[in-house]
Design a protein around this motif. Structure first.
Motif, short mmCIF file in Angstrom:
data_model
loop_
_atom_site.label_atom_id
_atom_site.label_comp_id
_atom_site.label_asym_id
_atom_site.label_seq_id
_atom_site.Cartn_x
_atom_site.Cartn_y
_atom_site.Cartn_z
N LEU A 271 0.41 -0.61 0.54
CA LEU A 271 -0.01 0.19 -0.11
C LEU A 271 1.09 1.45 0.14
CD1 LEU A 271 -2.70 -0.15 0.02
CD2 LEU A 271 -3.47 0.42 2.57
N SER A 272 2.07 1.41 0.59
CA SER A 272 2.84 3.00 0.65
C SER A 272 3.90 2.82 -0.47
CB SER A 272 4.01 2.15 2.16
OG SER A 272 4.90 3.17 1.89
N ALA A 273 3.59 1.57 -1.12
CA ALA A 273 4.83 2.17 -2.58
C ALA A 273 3.29 2.26 -3.80
CB ALA A 273 5.16 0.76 -2.96
N TRP A 274 2.33 1.30 -3.26
CA TRP A 274 1.63 2.71 -4.31
C TRP A 274 0.77 4.08 -4.06
CZ3 TRP A 274 -3.20 4.68 -2.55
CH2 TRP A 274 -4.39 5.14 -3.92
N LEU A 275 0.89 4.57 -2.70
CA LEU A 275 0.55 6.22 -2.78
C LEU A 275 2.00 6.56 -3.39
CD1 LEU A 275 -0.88 7.72 -1.44
CD2 LEU A 275 0.46 7.84 0.49
N ASP A 276 2.86 5.70 -3.18
CA ASP A 276 3.91 6.17 -3.67
C ASP A 276 4.13 6.28 -5.10
OD1 ASP A 276 5.23 7.44 -1.33
OD2 ASP A 276 6.94 4.81 -1.21
N ARG A 277 3.41 6.04 -5.86
CA ARG A 277 3.88 5.43 -7.10
C ARG A 277 1.77 6.98 -7.85
NH1 ARG A 277 4.14 -0.03 -6.63
NH2 ARG A 277 1.46 -0.52 -6.89
N ARG A 278 1.36 7.23 -7.13
CA ARG A 278 0.19 7.79 -6.74
C ARG A 278 0.78 9.00 -7.52
NH1 ARG A 278 -4.19 6.47 -9.16
NH2 ARG A 278 -5.36 8.08 -8.72
N ILE A 279 1.49 9.60 -5.77
CA ILE A 279 1.80 10.95 -5.71
C ILE A 279 3.06 11.38 -7.24
CG2 ILE A 279 3.74 12.23 -4.78
CD1 ILE A 279 2.69 11.07 -2.47
N ASP A 280 3.88 10.35 -7.39
CA ASP A 280 4.15 10.08 -9.15
C ASP A 280 4.05 10.90 -10.04
OD1 ASP A 280 7.11 9.95 -7.56
OD2 ASP A 280 6.80 7.93 -7.74
N LEU A 281 2.20 10.45 -10.13
CA LEU A 281 1.27 10.59 -11.35
C LEU A 281 1.15 11.74 -11.33
CD1 LEU A 281 -0.43 7.14 -11.13
CD2 LEU A 281 0.97 7.50 -13.28
N PRO A 283 2.49 14.30 -9.44
CA PRO A 283 3.08 15.60 -8.97
C PRO A 283 2.95 17.26 -8.21
CG PRO A 283 4.50 15.24 -11.31
CD PRO A 283 2.91 14.57 -11.11
N ASP A 284 2.17 17.94 -9.40
CA ASP A 284 1.91 18.95 -9.73
C ASP A 284 0.56 19.28 -8.75
OD1 ASP A 284 4.23 19.88 -10.02
OD2 ASP A 284 3.53 20.15 -12.08
N GLY A 285 -0.02 18.17 -8.55
CA GLY A 285 -2.08 17.70 -8.03
C GLY A 285 -2.01 18.11 -6.47
N SER A 286 -2.73 17.36 -6.09
CA SER A 286 -3.32 17.77 -4.98
C SER A 286 -3.53 16.81 -4.19
CB SER A 286 -4.43 18.27 -4.74
OG SER A 286 -5.82 17.83 -5.09
N GLY A 310 -5.76 18.20 4.41
CA GLY A 310 -6.33 18.67 3.56
C GLY A 310 -6.46 18.67 2.51
N ALA A 311 -7.50 18.93 1.31
CA ALA A 311 -7.95 18.12 0.16
C ALA A 311 -6.68 18.96 -0.68
CB ALA A 311 -9.12 18.97 -0.26
N GLU A 312 -6.45 20.71 -1.00
CA GLU A 312 -5.78 21.15 -1.32
C GLU A 312 -4.18 20.86 -1.49
OE1 GLU A 312 -7.06 21.79 -3.78
OE2 GLU A 312 -9.34 20.84 -3.34
N THR A 313 -3.83 19.98 0.06
CA THR A 313 -2.63 20.45 -0.49
C THR A 313 -1.53 18.93 -0.99
OG1 THR A 313 -2.97 19.90 2.36
CG2 THR A 313 -1.35 18.68 1.51
N PRO A 314 -0.35 20.33 -2.21
CA PRO A 314 0.07 19.24 -2.85
C PRO A 314 0.28 18.27 -2.37
CG PRO A 314 0.86 22.14 -2.59
CD PRO A 314 0.25 21.11 -1.19
N ALA A 315 0.36 16.88 -3.05
CA ALA A 315 0.77 15.72 -3.20
C ALA A 315 2.38 15.41 -2.82
CB ALA A 315 0.45 14.72 -4.32
N SER A 316 3.51 16.08 -3.35
CA SER A 316 4.57 16.55 -2.79
C SER A 316 5.03 17.06 -2.13
CB SER A 316 5.07 17.10 -4.18
OG SER A 316 4.64 18.31 -4.82
N THR A 317 4.26 17.91 -1.11
CA THR A 317 4.65 18.48 -0.22
C THR A 317 4.16 17.32 1.03
OG1 THR A 317 2.51 19.15 0.37
CG2 THR A 317 4.84 20.47 -1.15
N LEU A 318 3.50 16.23 1.19
CA LEU A 318 2.73 15.27 1.83
C LEU A 318 3.67 14.78 2.76
CD1 LEU A 318 -0.35 13.60 -0.22
CD2 LEU A 318 -0.10 15.52 2.03
N SER A 319 4.18 15.66 4.78
CA SER A 319 4.87 14.90 5.05
C SER A 319 5.00 12.90 5.56
CB SER A 319 5.29 15.62 6.63
OG SER A 319 3.97 14.85 7.29
N PHE A 320 5.97 12.88 5.71
CA PHE A 320 6.29 10.79 6.30
C PHE A 320 4.65 10.49 6.84
CE2 PHE A 320 7.35 7.68 9.31
CZ PHE A 320 7.59 6.57 8.27
N ARG A 321 4.68 11.49 8.16
CA ARG A 321 2.98 11.17 9.02
C ARG A 321 2.62 11.43 8.73
NH1 ARG A 321 3.22 11.72 14.40
NH2 ARG A 321 5.20 12.45 14.68
#
Length: 409
Positions: A271-281, A283-286, A310-321
């Motif tokens: 699941l963690s790798a899945w989320l990483d791939r979604r963020i890569d897809l 990179p400039d999205g929310s 937050g829904a509009e938080t940039p995906a690329s800035t999500l912290s580990f937590r």
């Protein structure tokens, strides 16, 4: 009125027993409080009547499995299917579930009614008391004042689920007044009431999910399937399968939760790798864009709120937590279970006459030699899939064989 056998209840079990005793030469009377027999049977399986299953094993019946195993030794599943074949009912299979070929419950009722030739049907008549007779056998008192007597009585009045269809718990009360022990009755195969701020906005959404039922902090059972959100809580077959356990736990004042995996197709360790791939897809999205094409928009918003992201938080800035919190909300979305939709909405009753007081090889009462019991009146309940109807039929046929034997037939 005197008969050789009185059957109390014109539902699945009562009708099956009446068919099995028809043509035996015995005088059989069936008492049904509704104006017509089989009312609840017509409603089963959304009117399609899932009456058995290709995987009819006792293990599906939980704590009642040892009792059910002995009933199925006395009347194997193949014998139940042969019974319907003799009545002329053709069956078909869908993913292991057995239905009448017509996919109509009315077809099942039609063959059962036709098989009751020679049986006296007393409809619109309610049994209000049951008592041993001095000459042996049992006396049945009807609400209209008429008394019936027979050396053999089969109690098949059903449980408490769906009282509008004629099963209101009166059978359990009648057996309890006679001296039988009745375990607490709970609704089973029923919707669950839950507490969560998102439920009102999710009303009507259907998703594939895996549900873990947690009781006092420990996992108790898991089911997967279509989940339906409602303003009161959740529904769907996967919920129904867990509802009996949940109802029992709530009666003990246990803390009950459903942990909902909203993405069961992805293994937990991936699941963690899945989320990483979604963020890569994206990179400039929310953060909300991560779930586009995966979850309905309103459900994605509920997951984000649960995670505190937050829904509009940039995906690329999500912290580990924040990522961990998102993964937790996605795979362990928590719903506090506060209750069930009750007997009015339940398909089956959990609880009933204690199995310790019934011989599973004959369905004869251990308290009264003249009394037999069958079906939902007993403390036996199974999952969706035809297990409850099959038990009703098998227990009734077992009782009918024992009643024939009582008369040397």
């Amino acid at each position: 009125m005197q008969a050789d056998c009185i059957i109390l209840g014109g539902g699945a079990a009562g009708l099956a027993a009446a068919c099995a005793l028809s043509g035996s030469g015995l005088r059989v009377a069936l008492v049904e409080r509704q104006e017509r027999v089989g009312k609840k049977l017509l409603a089963t399986g959304n009117g399609r009547c899932n009456l058995s299953n290709a995987d009819m094993t006792p293990e599906h019946y939980g704590e009642a499995a040892p009792f059910v195993r002995r009933v199925y030794e006395a009347t194997p599943p193949s014998e139940v299917l042969a019974f319907f074949d003799r009545l002329g009912l053709m069956l078909c299979e869908e993913e292991g579930r057995l239905y009448p070929r017509t996919r109509m419950a009315a077809s099942v009722l039609d063959v059962l009614r036709a098989g009751c030739d020679g049986v006296t049907l007393l409809t619109g008549r309610e049994a209000v008391s049951l008592a041993p007779s001095r000459r042996g056998g049992l006396c049945v008192q009807l609400a209209d004042g008429e008394g019936l007597f027979a050396p053999a009585v089969l109690a098949a009045m059903g449980g408490s689920a769906a009282p509008h269809l004629g099963t209101d718990g009166s059978g359990a009360r009648l057996l309890e007044s006679l001296g039988h022990t009745v375990t607490p009755l709970f609704p089973a195969l029923v919707q669950l009431k839950c507490a969560h701020s998102a439920l009102r906005s999710l009303k009507g959404l259907r998703v594939q999910a895996a549900l873990t039922l947690e009781i006092d902090g420990a996992p108790a059972a898991r089911e997967e399937g279509e989940l339906l959100f409602a303003d009161y809580g959740v529904s769907g077959v996967c919920v129904f399968q867990l509802s009996g356990l949940a109802a029992r736990a709530l009666s003990r004042h246990s803390a009950v939760r459903l942990l909902v995996n909203l993405l069961p197709e992805v293994p937990e360790d991936e699941l963690s790798a899945w989320l990483d791939r979604r963020i890569d897809l994206h990179p400039d999205g929310s953060a909300q864009a991560l779930f586009s094409g995966v979850l309905p928009r309103l459900l994605a918003q509920a997951v984000l709120r649960q995670a505190g992201v937050g829904a509009e938080t940039p995906a690329s800035t999500l912290s580990f937590r924040e990522r961990l919190s998102l993964l937790g909300a996605l795979s362990l979305f928590p719903l506090e279970v506060t209750g069930t939709q009750g007997m009015k909405q339940a398909q089956v009753t959990a609880g009933g006459v204690s199995l310790e007081e019934v011989d599973p090889q004959t369905m004869r009462s251990r308290c009264f030699d003249s009394l037999y019991l069958a079906g939902e009146l007993l403390d036996v309940d199974g999952p969706c899939g035809g297990y409850n109807l099959h038990f009703a039929f098998a227990s009734a046929l077992t009782a009918a064989k024992a009643i024939r034997a009582q008369y040397g037939l």
